[in-house]
Design an enzyme around this catalytic site. Sequence first.
Site, PDB file in Angstrom:
ATOM      1  N   TYR A   1      38.613  26.880  64.244  1.00 17.70           N
ATOM      2  CA  TYR A   1      39.268  25.438  64.846  1.00 17.70           C
ATOM      3  C   TYR A   1      40.135  25.636  65.540  1.00 17.70           C
ATOM      4  O   TYR A   1      41.192  24.281  65.840  1.00 17.70           O
ATOM      5  CB  TYR A   1      39.635  25.303  63.487  1.00 17.70           C
ATOM      6  CG  TYR A   1      38.970  24.859  62.491  1.00 17.70           C
ATOM      7  CD1 TYR A   1      37.288  24.547  62.472  1.00 17.70           C
ATOM      8  CD2 TYR A   1      38.381  25.636  61.414  1.00 17.70           C
ATOM      9  CE1 TYR A   1      36.457  24.287  61.397  1.00 17.70           C
ATOM     10  CE2 TYR A   1      37.037  26.255  60.224  1.00 17.70           C
ATOM     11  CZ  TYR A   1      36.077  25.143  60.261  1.00 17.70           C
ATOM     12  OH  TYR A   1      35.404  25.224  59.247  1.00 17.70           O
TER      13      TYR A   1
ATOM     14  N   ASN B   1      34.919  13.193  59.936  1.00 15.66           N
ATOM     15  CA  ASN B   1      34.143  14.605  60.071  1.00 15.66           C
ATOM     16  C   ASN B   1      33.976  14.749  58.407  1.00 15.66           C
ATOM     17  O   ASN B   1      35.301  15.224  57.622  1.00 15.66           O
ATOM     18  CB  ASN B   1      35.813  15.353  60.481  1.00 15.66           C
ATOM     19  CG  ASN B   1      35.278  17.549  60.516  1.00 15.66           C
ATOM     20  OD1 ASN B   1      33.893  17.165  59.741  1.00 15.66           O
ATOM     21  ND2 ASN B   1      35.701  17.126  61.706  1.00 15.66           N
TER      22      ASN B   1
ATOM     23  N   PRO C   1      37.299  17.813  53.653  1.00 19.36           N
ATOM     24  CA  PRO C   1      37.735  18.883  52.796  1.00 19.36           C
ATOM     25  C   PRO C   1      38.372  20.126  53.539  1.00 19.36           C
ATOM     26  O   PRO C   1      37.259  20.166  54.927  1.00 19.36           O
ATOM     27  CB  PRO C   1      36.916  19.572  51.848  1.00 19.36           C
ATOM     28  CG  PRO C   1      35.962  18.891  52.357  1.00 19.36           C
ATOM     29  CD  PRO C   1      35.596  17.195  52.605  1.00 19.36           C
ATOM     30  N   ASN C   2      39.776  20.172  53.893  1.00 16.45           N
ATOM     31  CA  ASN C   2      40.263  21.092  54.203  1.00 16.45           C
ATOM     32  C   ASN C   2      41.074  20.768  55.738  1.00 16.45           C
ATOM     33  O   ASN C   2      41.357  22.379  56.116  1.00 16.45           O
ATOM     34  CB  ASN C   2      39.412  22.748  54.518  1.00 16.45           C
ATOM     35  CG  ASN C   2      39.283  23.200  52.783  1.00 16.45           C
ATOM     36  OD1 ASN C   2      39.486  23.388  51.665  1.00 16.45           O
ATOM     37  ND2 ASN C   2      38.014  23.170  52.372  1.00 16.45           N
TER      38      ASN C   2
ATOM     39  N   GLU D   1      30.063  10.973  63.438  1.00 13.23           N
ATOM     40  CA  GLU D   1      30.001  12.049  63.071  1.00 13.23           C
ATOM     41  C   GLU D   1      31.067  13.134  64.037  1.00 13.23           C
ATOM     42  O   GLU D   1      30.175  13.157  65.497  1.00 13.23           O
ATOM     43  CB  GLU D   1      29.046  12.631  62.426  1.00 13.23           C
ATOM     44  CG  GLU D   1      29.275  13.803  61.606  1.00 13.23           C
ATOM     45  CD  GLU D   1      27.418  14.484  61.333  1.00 13.23           C
ATOM     46  OE1 GLU D   1      27.759  15.779  60.684  1.00 13.23           O
ATOM     47  OE2 GLU D   1      27.000  13.651  61.184  1.00 13.23           O
TER      48      GLU D   1
ATOM     49  N   HIS E   1      32.486  16.929  64.337  1.00 13.54           N
ATOM     50  CA  HIS E   1      32.794  18.169  63.779  1.00 13.54           C
ATOM     51  C   HIS E   1      33.677  19.377  65.379  1.00 13.54           C
ATOM     52  O   HIS E   1      33.495  18.859  65.826  1.00 13.54           O
ATOM     53  CB  HIS E   1      31.806  19.872  63.401  1.00 13.54           C
ATOM     54  CG  HIS E   1      30.855  18.853  62.176  1.00 13.54           C
ATOM     55  ND1 HIS E   1      31.541  18.429  61.552  1.00 13.54           N
ATOM     56  CD2 HIS E   1      29.966  18.007  62.636  1.00 13.54           C
ATOM     57  CE1 HIS E   1      30.476  18.543  60.484  1.00 13.54           C
ATOM     58  NE2 HIS E   1      29.993  17.550  60.976  1.00 13.54           N
TER      59      HIS E   1
ATOM     60  N   ARG F   1      44.183  27.449  58.826  1.00 11.78           N
ATOM     61  CA  ARG F   1      43.284  28.274  58.116  1.00 11.78           C
ATOM     62  C   ARG F   1      41.792  28.544  60.097  1.00 11.78           C
ATOM     63  O   ARG F   1      41.877  27.851  60.940  1.00 11.78           O
ATOM     64  CB  ARG F   1      42.207  27.451  57.886  1.00 11.78           C
ATOM     65  CG  ARG F   1      41.383  26.234  58.082  1.00 11.78           C
ATOM     66  CD  ARG F   1      41.186  25.265  57.634  1.00 11.78           C
ATOM     67  NE  ARG F   1      39.588  25.631  57.170  1.00 11.78           N
ATOM     68  CZ  ARG F   1      37.953  24.806  57.326  1.00 11.78           C
ATOM     69  NH1 ARG F   1      37.887  24.144  57.907  1.00 11.78           N
ATOM     70  NH2 ARG F   1      37.116  25.175  56.803  1.00 11.78           N
TER      71      ARG F   1
ATOM     72  N   ARG G   1      27.142  28.805  64.143  1.00 10.95           N
ATOM     73  CA  ARG G   1      27.591  29.229  63.372  1.00 10.95           C
ATOM     74  C   ARG G   1      26.095  29.123  61.757  1.00 10.95           C
ATOM     75  O   ARG G   1      25.078  29.609  61.884  1.00 10.95           O
ATOM     76  CB  ARG G   1      28.570  27.732  62.051  1.00 10.95           C
ATOM     77  CG  ARG G   1      30.057  28.252  63.239  1.00 10.95           C
ATOM     78  CD  ARG G   1      30.983  27.105  62.964  1.00 10.95           C
ATOM     79  NE  ARG G   1      31.864  27.553  61.594  1.00 10.95           N
ATOM     80  CZ  ARG G   1      31.952  27.603  61.074  1.00 10.95           C
ATOM     81  NH1 ARG G   1      32.592  25.771  60.835  1.00 10.95           N
ATOM     82  NH2 ARG G   1      32.952  27.697  60.235  1.00 10.95           N
TER      83      ARG G   1
ATOM     84  N   ALA H   1      32.980  20.119  55.069  1.00 10.61           N
ATOM     85  CA  ALA H   1      32.032  21.049  53.808  1.00 10.61           C
ATOM     86  C   ALA H   1      30.223  19.770  53.423  1.00 10.61           C
ATOM     87  O   ALA H   1      29.195  20.351  53.276  1.00 10.61           O
ATOM     88  CB  ALA H   1      31.865  21.753  52.805  1.00 10.61           C
TER      89      ALA H   1
END
Length: 155
Positions: free
Chosen positions: A22, A73, A9-10, A97, A99, A17, A106, A76
Amino acid sequence: MKIMVIQGPNINMLGKRERRIYGVMTMSDIHEQMKAVADQAGVGIEFFQSNFEGEIVDKIQECLGEFDGIIINPAAYTHTSIAIRDAIASVGLPTIEVHISNIYQREEFRHKSLVAPVCSGHIAGFGPIGYHLAIIGMLQIFDQIKRMETASKDA
């Protein structure tokens, strides 16, 4: 050899964003660069993005018998989705995985990855180049699998 890249998502909003986290590269920019690396290595690569957990689970399951590895990825869903974790475990494919941000720098809720324990590797905090590191990692995994198969035949 074929790699499926799954974006959660996103990720489709990259470049728009939270640029300070990012960066300015779009998802399409990242995919174009990944395709160039995969083409150079002689590896097939396909891309999928969804904001919906069930679609991501379906795509992981569809990879069985069609792809040799997954780069994901989960965004969330990294921190919340047992379903994605179980799908990765169920297909048994090498999975890396990725990110873009360093999830450990974070918010505390981002520090725990539910999918990492069932992945071959975990890359975080290198920005978009993390996807290229994942391709390199996947190529190494493919090479090791091939060497093990050759060694088994010779034994």
